[in-house]
Design a protein around this motif. Sequence first.
Motif, PDB file in Angstrom:
ATOM      1  N   GLN A  30      47.801  31.831  44.955  1.00 56.69           N
ATOM      2  CA  GLN A  30      47.872  32.441  43.628  1.00 56.69           C
ATOM      3  C   GLN A  30      46.571  33.177  43.294  1.00 56.69           C
ATOM      4  OE1 GLN A  30      50.459  32.683  41.644  1.00 56.69           O
ATOM      5  NE2 GLN A  30      51.794  31.500  42.986  1.00 56.69           N
ATOM      6  N   SER A  31      45.445  32.565  43.695  1.00 57.63           N
ATOM      7  CA  SER A  31      44.153  33.213  43.441  1.00 57.63           C
ATOM      8  C   SER A  31      44.052  34.532  44.202  1.00 57.63           C
ATOM      9  CB  SER A  31      43.012  32.277  43.853  1.00 57.63           C
ATOM     10  OG  SER A  31      43.042  31.078  43.106  1.00 57.63           O
ATOM     11  N   LYS A  32      44.533  34.517  45.459  1.00 58.63           N
ATOM     12  CA  LYS A  32      44.507  35.752  46.244  1.00 58.63           C
ATOM     13  C   LYS A  32      45.374  36.828  45.602  1.00 58.63           C
ATOM     14  CE  LYS A  32      43.511  33.708  50.776  1.00 58.63           C
ATOM     15  NZ  LYS A  32      44.018  33.479  52.153  1.00 58.63           N
ATOM     16  N   LYS A  33      46.554  36.408  45.128  1.00 60.90           N
ATOM     17  CA  LYS A  33      47.438  37.380  44.487  1.00 60.90           C
ATOM     18  C   LYS A  33      46.797  37.950  43.223  1.00 60.90           C
ATOM     19  CE  LYS A  33      51.852  35.554  46.163  1.00 60.90           C
ATOM     20  NZ  LYS A  33      53.162  34.951  45.775  1.00 60.90           N
ATOM     21  N   ILE A  34      46.147  37.066  42.470  1.00 66.22           N
ATOM     22  CA  ILE A  34      45.482  37.533  41.250  1.00 66.22           C
ATOM     23  C   ILE A  34      44.371  38.523  41.589  1.00 66.22           C
ATOM     24  CG2 ILE A  34      44.025  36.801  39.322  1.00 66.22           C
ATOM     25  CD1 ILE A  34      45.641  34.196  39.262  1.00 66.22           C
ATOM     26  N   LEU A  35      43.577  38.173  42.619  1.00 66.23           N
ATOM     27  CA  LEU A  35      42.502  39.083  43.030  1.00 66.23           C
ATOM     28  C   LEU A  35      43.055  40.408  43.544  1.00 66.23           C
ATOM     29  CD1 LEU A  35      40.080  36.589  44.834  1.00 66.23           C
ATOM     30  CD2 LEU A  35      39.753  37.688  42.615  1.00 66.23           C
ATOM     31  N   GLU A  36      44.149  40.315  44.314  1.00 67.72           N
ATOM     32  CA  GLU A  36      44.761  41.545  44.823  1.00 67.72           C
ATOM     33  C   GLU A  36      45.264  42.418  43.676  1.00 67.72           C
ATOM     34  OE1 GLU A  36      47.790  40.329  47.499  1.00 67.72           O
ATOM     35  OE2 GLU A  36      46.398  39.726  49.097  1.00 67.72           O
ATOM     36  N   ASN A  37      45.897  41.779  42.700  1.00 71.03           N
ATOM     37  CA  ASN A  37      46.386  42.553  41.554  1.00 71.03           C
ATOM     38  C   ASN A  37      45.230  43.159  40.760  1.00 71.03           C
ATOM     39  OD1 ASN A  37      49.071  41.980  42.134  1.00 71.03           O
ATOM     40  ND2 ASN A  37      49.071  40.103  40.926  1.00 71.03           N
ATOM     41  N   GLN A  38      44.158  42.371  40.615  1.00 67.75           N
ATOM     42  CA  GLN A  38      42.993  42.908  39.913  1.00 67.75           C
ATOM     43  C   GLN A  38      42.390  44.089  40.670  1.00 67.75           C
ATOM     44  OE1 GLN A  38      40.438  39.488  39.475  1.00 67.75           O
ATOM     45  NE2 GLN A  38      41.410  38.842  37.554  1.00 67.75           N
ATOM     46  N   ASN A  39      42.336  43.946  42.009  1.00 69.14           N
ATOM     47  CA  ASN A  39      41.809  45.054  42.817  1.00 69.14           C
ATOM     48  C   ASN A  39      42.707  46.286  42.721  1.00 69.14           C
ATOM     49  OD1 ASN A  39      39.577  43.612  43.733  1.00 69.14           O
ATOM     50  ND2 ASN A  39      40.686  42.756  45.484  1.00 69.14           N
ATOM     51  N   LYS A  40      44.032  46.033  42.717  1.00 66.14           N
ATOM     52  CA  LYS A  40      44.955  47.162  42.598  1.00 66.14           C
ATOM     53  C   LYS A  40      44.771  47.879  41.258  1.00 66.14           C
ATOM     54  CE  LYS A  40      48.599  45.415  45.649  1.00 66.14           C
ATOM     55  NZ  LYS A  40      50.003  44.925  45.727  1.00 66.14           N
ATOM     56  N   ILE A  41      44.629  47.064  40.206  1.00 62.32           N
ATOM     57  CA  ILE A  41      44.426  47.673  38.885  1.00 62.32           C
ATOM     58  C   ILE A  41      43.121  48.465  38.856  1.00 62.32           C
ATOM     59  CG2 ILE A  41      44.006  47.147  36.455  1.00 62.32           C
ATOM     60  CD1 ILE A  41      45.859  44.719  36.795  1.00 62.32           C
TER      61      ILE A  41
END
Length: 281
Positions: free
Chosen positions: A142-153
């Motif tokens: 979940q943390s990786k997904k959150i970081l990935e989404n933050q990076n995408k944003i």
Amino acid sequence: MNIVLKSFLLLSFLIFYTSVNADTPQIKGLDKELKKPLIERYIMDELKDLRMETMRVRNDVDKRISKAEVEQTDRAARYITDTIGNIFYLIAAATSILLFAGWNSLRDIRGKTEEIVENRLDAITQKYNSQLQTLQDTLTLQSKKILENQNKIYNTQYLHSLWMRSNLETNPQSKIDLYDEIIKVNTNDAEVYAYKADAVLDLDEYEWALNLSNKAIEIDPDYGYAYWQRSCANAVLGNKNEAIEDLALAIEKSPQLRDEIEGEVLFENIKESEEFKNLKN
């Protein structure tokens, strides 16, 4: 029953005597003196019999109570004896089971108990560790997904700002620098390679523009503007047939580009060809 009967007879006699004495004329003083001893004797005898009967009944009641107490005590003693016997039977049975199971001593019992407890604790620990690891893996994912989404944003916002700056920029080299920044973030964007090819054409770097156009087409074969840029590069380099073919593909995939043909100065070398005129019309 005898006591009640005798009491009733004594009471009846007294009543009868009183009534007779009241109805019969008496000789003054004589009758009283003659009858008084007899009556007293009779009453004393009856009272004696009554007292003896009462004592007999009391003794009988005491015997019955004593017998009942003895019977109750005997039943209690038998119950206690049976209970103790059953307890010993249970102890003997438990001992037999323990011996049958191989627990021949308290040391064996202790050892097996410790073994059972340790096995149970190990099972609980393993289960807890497994659940904890699963939870940790889930949290990590979940943390990786959150970081990935933050990076995408962040990347989306950053790319948007770079595109805005490139649209406002008039210097070809500055545009190329901005496009390079975009490529660092997103290497698979056909659009940025096509627009970089356009900026490179402004620097008269036609071979470079041709390579950039090929890269854009490789990423997205249906992107019409990439064929347009390659057509421009081929036209300047003298590759007229390739330029006409790329221009036809560009118009096929992006029909709105037909309106841009007349104003494109890089098509000067192919404007007189019939194929070009047909594409323009």
